[in-house]
Write an enzyme that holds these catalytic residues in place. Structure first.
Site, PDB file in Angstrom:
ATOM      1  N   LYS A  59       0.832  -1.137   0.162  1.00 28.37           N
ATOM      2  CA  LYS A  59       0.111  -0.081   0.074  1.00 28.37           C
ATOM      3  C   LYS A  59       0.943   1.300   0.016  1.00 28.37           C
ATOM      4  O   LYS A  59       0.538   2.127  -0.712  1.00 28.37           O
ATOM      5  CB  LYS A  59      -0.893  -0.128   1.379  1.00 28.37           C
ATOM      6  CG  LYS A  59      -2.187   0.801   1.198  1.00 28.37           C
ATOM      7  CD  LYS A  59      -2.965   0.800   2.374  1.00 28.37           C
ATOM      8  CE  LYS A  59      -4.010  -0.102   2.266  1.00 28.37           C
ATOM      9  NZ  LYS A  59      -4.682   0.089   3.914  1.00 28.37           N
ATOM     10  N   GLU A 176     -17.820   8.210   2.012  1.00 30.93           N
ATOM     11  CA  GLU A 176     -17.234   7.646   0.651  1.00 30.93           C
ATOM     12  C   GLU A 176     -17.758   8.208  -0.538  1.00 30.93           C
ATOM     13  O   GLU A 176     -19.098   8.421  -0.477  1.00 30.93           O
ATOM     14  CB  GLU A 176     -17.249   6.044   0.605  1.00 30.93           C
ATOM     15  CG  GLU A 176     -16.370   5.531   1.692  1.00 30.93           C
ATOM     16  CD  GLU A 176     -16.255   4.090   1.629  1.00 30.93           C
ATOM     17  OE1 GLU A 176     -16.475   3.523   0.554  1.00 30.93           O
ATOM     18  OE2 GLU A 176     -15.745   3.612   2.828  1.00 30.93           O
ATOM     19  N   LYS A 228     -19.578  10.422  17.240  1.00 28.66           N
ATOM     20  CA  LYS A 228     -19.573   9.928  16.000  1.00 28.66           C
ATOM     21  C   LYS A 228     -20.583   8.820  15.817  1.00 28.66           C
ATOM     22  O   LYS A 228     -21.106   8.652  14.882  1.00 28.66           O
ATOM     23  CB  LYS A 228     -18.132   9.308  15.735  1.00 28.66           C
ATOM     24  CG  LYS A 228     -17.995   8.472  14.531  1.00 28.66           C
ATOM     25  CD  LYS A 228     -18.172   9.035  13.187  1.00 28.66           C
ATOM     26  CE  LYS A 228     -18.244   7.913  12.354  1.00 28.66           C
ATOM     27  NZ  LYS A 228     -16.879   7.977  11.387  1.00 28.66           N
ATOM     28  N   PHE A 273     -31.798  11.063   3.370  1.00 24.31           N
ATOM     29  CA  PHE A 273     -31.343   9.820   3.811  1.00 24.31           C
ATOM     30  C   PHE A 273     -32.704   9.107   4.139  1.00 24.31           C
ATOM     31  O   PHE A 273     -33.164   8.441   5.045  1.00 24.31           O
ATOM     32  CB  PHE A 273     -30.679   9.766   5.309  1.00 24.31           C
ATOM     33  CG  PHE A 273     -29.347   9.497   5.041  1.00 24.31           C
ATOM     34  CD1 PHE A 273     -28.336  10.417   4.198  1.00 24.31           C
ATOM     35  CD2 PHE A 273     -28.617   8.267   5.627  1.00 24.31           C
ATOM     36  CE1 PHE A 273     -27.169  10.016   4.035  1.00 24.31           C
ATOM     37  CE2 PHE A 273     -27.170   8.054   5.324  1.00 24.31           C
ATOM     38  CZ  PHE A 273     -26.416   8.911   4.571  1.00 24.31           C
ATOM     39  N   GLY A 277     -35.216   1.446  -0.026  1.00 21.28           N
ATOM     40  CA  GLY A 277     -34.384   0.303  -0.869  1.00 21.28           C
ATOM     41  C   GLY A 277     -33.962  -0.852  -0.333  1.00 21.28           C
ATOM     42  O   GLY A 277     -34.391  -1.099   0.903  1.00 21.28           O
ATOM     43  N   CYS A 284     -18.780   1.212   7.682  1.00 22.23           N
ATOM     44  CA  CYS A 284     -18.961   2.067   8.972  1.00 22.23           C
ATOM     45  C   CYS A 284     -20.639   1.881   9.643  1.00 22.23           C
ATOM     46  O   CYS A 284     -20.481   1.420  10.729  1.00 22.23           O
ATOM     47  CB  CYS A 284     -19.295   3.465   8.723  1.00 22.23           C
ATOM     48  SG  CYS A 284     -17.356   3.963   8.106  1.00 22.23           S
ATOM     49  N   LYS A 287     -21.270  -1.728  11.299  1.00 18.53           N
ATOM     50  CA  LYS A 287     -20.417  -2.197  12.526  1.00 18.53           C
ATOM     51  C   LYS A 287     -20.484  -1.215  13.644  1.00 18.53           C
ATOM     52  O   LYS A 287     -20.197  -1.478  14.766  1.00 18.53           O
ATOM     53  CB  LYS A 287     -19.050  -2.319  11.742  1.00 18.53           C
ATOM     54  CG  LYS A 287     -18.167  -1.113  11.598  1.00 18.53           C
ATOM     55  CD  LYS A 287     -16.758  -1.389  12.276  1.00 18.53           C
ATOM     56  CE  LYS A 287     -15.925  -0.014  11.366  1.00 18.53           C
ATOM     57  NZ  LYS A 287     -15.770   1.088  12.531  1.00 18.53           N
TER      58      LYS A 287
HETATM   59  C1  UDX Z   1     -21.091   6.831   6.615  1.00 22.91           C
HETATM   60  C2  UDX Z   1     -21.737   8.219   7.195  1.00 22.91           C
HETATM   61  O1  UDX Z   1     -22.507   8.978   6.195  1.00 22.91           O
HETATM   62  C3  UDX Z   1     -20.294   9.055   7.381  1.00 22.91           C
HETATM   63  O2  UDX Z   1     -20.731  10.431   7.877  1.00 22.91           O
HETATM   64  C4  UDX Z   1     -19.548   8.276   8.146  1.00 22.91           C
HETATM   65  O3  UDX Z   1     -18.241   9.109   8.388  1.00 22.91           O
HETATM   66  C5  UDX Z   1     -19.109   7.083   7.851  1.00 22.91           C
HETATM   67  O4  UDX Z   1     -20.301   6.174   7.434  1.00 22.91           O
HETATM   68  P1  UDX Z   1     -20.472   6.066   4.001  1.00 22.91           P
HETATM   69  O5  UDX Z   1     -20.486   4.427   4.702  1.00 22.91           O
HETATM   70  O6  UDX Z   1     -19.632   6.643   3.200  1.00 22.91           O
HETATM   71  O7  UDX Z   1     -20.725   7.249   5.517  1.00 22.91           O
HETATM   72  O8  UDX Z   1     -22.178   6.062   3.437  1.00 22.91           O
HETATM   73  P2  UDX Z   1     -23.476   6.701   3.416  1.00 22.91           P
HETATM   74  O9  UDX Z   1     -23.453   7.803   2.323  1.00 22.91           O
HETATM   75  O10 UDX Z   1     -23.651   7.358   4.987  1.00 22.91           O
HETATM   76  O11 UDX Z   1     -24.472   5.635   3.079  1.00 22.91           O
HETATM   77  C6  UDX Z   1     -24.540   4.442   3.760  1.00 22.91           C
HETATM   78  C7  UDX Z   1     -25.354   3.303   3.347  1.00 22.91           C
HETATM   79  O12 UDX Z   1     -26.711   3.737   3.405  1.00 22.91           O
HETATM   80  C8  UDX Z   1     -25.265   3.033   1.800  1.00 22.91           C
HETATM   81  O13 UDX Z   1     -25.278   1.468   1.579  1.00 22.91           O
HETATM   82  C9  UDX Z   1     -26.333   3.805   1.295  1.00 22.91           C
HETATM   83  O14 UDX Z   1     -26.726   3.041  -0.143  1.00 22.91           O
HETATM   84  C10 UDX Z   1     -27.575   3.712   2.248  1.00 22.91           C
HETATM   85  N1  UDX Z   1     -28.492   4.580   1.933  1.00 22.91           N
HETATM   86  C11 UDX Z   1     -28.185   5.870   2.109  1.00 22.91           C
HETATM   87  C12 UDX Z   1     -29.850   4.177   1.759  1.00 22.91           C
HETATM   88  O15 UDX Z   1     -30.136   3.055   1.773  1.00 22.91           O
HETATM   89  N2  UDX Z   1     -30.851   5.287   1.942  1.00 22.91           N
HETATM   90  C13 UDX Z   1     -30.485   6.493   2.013  1.00 22.91           C
HETATM   91  O16 UDX Z   1     -31.520   7.596   1.873  1.00 22.91           O
HETATM   92  C14 UDX Z   1     -29.024   6.827   2.258  1.00 22.91           C
END
Ligand code: UDX
Length: 458
Positions: A59, A176, A228, A273, A277, A284, A287
């Site tokens: 890495k 992400e 967090k 959010f 679906g 994140c 877990k």
């Molecule tokens: C998340 C938190 O948003 C972020 O603040 C933290 O630091 C790390 O965890 P991330 O894991 O990148 O970030 O993804 P996020 O955009 O939060 O989506 C998480 C999951 O929820 C995805 O699988 C997404 O598809 C799903 N999701 C999101 C839904 O099913 N419906 C929604 O309305 C929004």
């Protein structure tokens, strides 16, 4: 890219005092996964000298060559630019961080194999490896997501192994797909500290971001850790809430997309959010929920987080519900049926397949005897590594060929731009099931497809 150009120019508009401190402060970042690689590159783009440390020599070599171990829009370009300045480097040797003043600990805290709790092995070994190299007055800043109480425990460890250093906690909220933006323009900066000095060092590090008007929240160590997991639990709750509404809508012949839109206009609720679906996945949310429940149990507060068990259960049920829909339309016996799956990443703009709902569904359909073909614009390499027995199609037309059913499981933009007439000619049966409520139902139906989505009446 506009955002890159904007923050690359940032050092020009720093006050002379900030410019001086940026020249003076040296940073290290321990752990160069998603969080650490992003943090190292972004801090370098603010003008700091940064060394990233990782125990994985492959890495480190990749990063020093200007390649990221994951896909994140804009980050590889920024990495290359920062390496070229000579201010950013990566190493496996902790001795290389000895000249740094501030050390950001960004290592992973995955779920333990045999329990819901977080595995703190990497964080503990990083602190142990870091301690002998800490110079007087240096600050160790934890960014990893940890169970509440970890920071205090690490502070006590440091007090005996490196009393010349202080410890702070600075949780990270990056998503992400938006990692650069969330690091350089976060919606808040939260720091857990036990001294004014630690706060002023962090104010100095983040001066260019604070100058954008970013809210600055000082807390104690346990509150910073809790912010967090509380934020992630709230987000997960919102998603599972709308997925629970989707279940009720299906039973009542109602439409969850209209419902979500309608309730979202209330500013206390908001539209974000509420996309119903197949639910949340990734490295994140799942877990963090589980580790939070485990920690609350240890603290004797398990009842307070009992509801998170239901949030997790609703989330996993959403995966099962899409399989039920497949059986309803394709038939109970899936043996030999060809199913095209659009999407493998846990969300679009990412190649991350950790706890991906799409791949979980694919694996279950495969076990039920279906012939699976999975397409994803970015995540196929990672998906193949995790599920070597599944079949993948790098060409989207191959994915559709002879399909009895198409499942839309990760809402990449390109899946909303398909030529619906053309792909109808490729499949055996023009049936699409939208697991993300992101496709244009009328357009698909007009093009001759049978369309079904979770939480919507037919
Ligand atoms: C998340 C938190 O948003 C972020 O603040 C933290 O630091 C790390 O965890 P991330 O894991 O990148 O970030 O993804 P996020 O955009 O939060 O989506 C998480 C999951 O929820 C995805 O699988 C997404 O598809 C799903 N999701 C999101 C839904 O099913 N419906 C929604 O309305 C929004």
């Amino acid at each position: 890219m506009k955002i890159l150009a904007e923050h690359l120019n940032r050092s020009f508009w720093l006050s002379p005092a900030s410019r001086l401190s940026i020249m003076k402060l040296r940073l290290s970042v321990i752990g160069t996964g998603y969080l650490g690689a992003t943090h190292a590159v972004c801090m370098s783009s603010l003008g700091y000298n940064v060394v990233g440390i990782d125990h994985d020599p492959e890495k480190v070599a990749m990063l020093n060559d200007g390649h990221l171990p994951m896909y994140e829009p804009g980050l590889e370009e920024l990495l290359k630019e920062q390496l070229a300045t000579g201010k950013l480097s990566f190493s496996t040797d902790f001795a290389d961080l000895a000249t740094a003043d501030v050390h950001f600990v960004c290592v992973g805290t995955p779920q333990m194999k045999d329990s819901l709790a977080a595995d703190l092995t990497y964080i503990e070994s990083s602190i142990a490896a870091l301690s002998p190299h800490l110079k007087s007055g240096s600050l160790v800043v934890g960014k990893s997501t940890v169970p509440v109480g970890t920071a205090q425990h690490l502070r006590e460890t440091l007090a005996s192994t490196a009393p010349q250093a202080d410890l702070a906690w600075n949780p990270e909220f990056l998503r992400e797909g938006f990692a650069i933006e969330d690091t350089l323009r976060p919606n808040r900066l939260v720091i857990g500290v036990t001294s004014d000095r630690a706060e002023s060092i962090l104010r100095e590090v983040y001066a260019p971001i604070i100058a954008l008007g970013t809210p600055w929240i000082r807390a104690d160590l346990p509150t910073a850790e809790l912010v967090k997991v509380a934020a992630n639990s709230f987000l997960a709750t919102k998603i599972s809430f709308i997925n629970a509404m989707a279940e009720v809508c299906e039973a009542a012949n109602a439409d969850v997309t209209i419902l979500a839109n309608a309730i979202g206009y209330d500013p206390r609720i908001g539209h974000k959010f509420l996309q119903a679906g197949i639910g949340f996945g990734g490295g994140c949310l799942p877990k963090d929920l589980r580790a939070f429940m485990a920690r609350a149990g240890e603290l004797g507060a398990s009842q307070a987080l009992e509801f998170l068990r239901e949030i997790d259960a609703i989330n996993l049920r959403a995966r099962q519900r899409v399989i039920d829909v497949v059986r309803k339309f394709v038939g109970d016996d899936l043996t030999g049926k060809t199913i095209a799956i659009l999407g493998a990443a846990f969300k679009p703009e990412s190649d991350d397949v950790r706890d991906s709902p799409a791949l979980d569904i694919a694996a279950q359909l495969h076990t039920a005897g279906a012939l699976i073909k999975i397409h994803d614009p970015k995540a196929l390499v990672n998906a193949k590594k995790r599920f070597p027995l599944l079949s993948f199609a790098s060409n989207i037309n191959d994915c559709f060929k002879d399909a009895d059913c198409v499942l839309h499981l990760t809402e990449w933009r390109e899946y909303r731009q398909l030529d619906l007439e053309q792909i109808r000619g490729l499949v055996k049966n023009p049936l699409i099931i939208d697991g993300r409520n992101a496709l244009d139902r009328e357009a698909w139906r007009t093009a001759g497809w049978t369309f079904h989505a979770l939480g919507r009446s037919d």
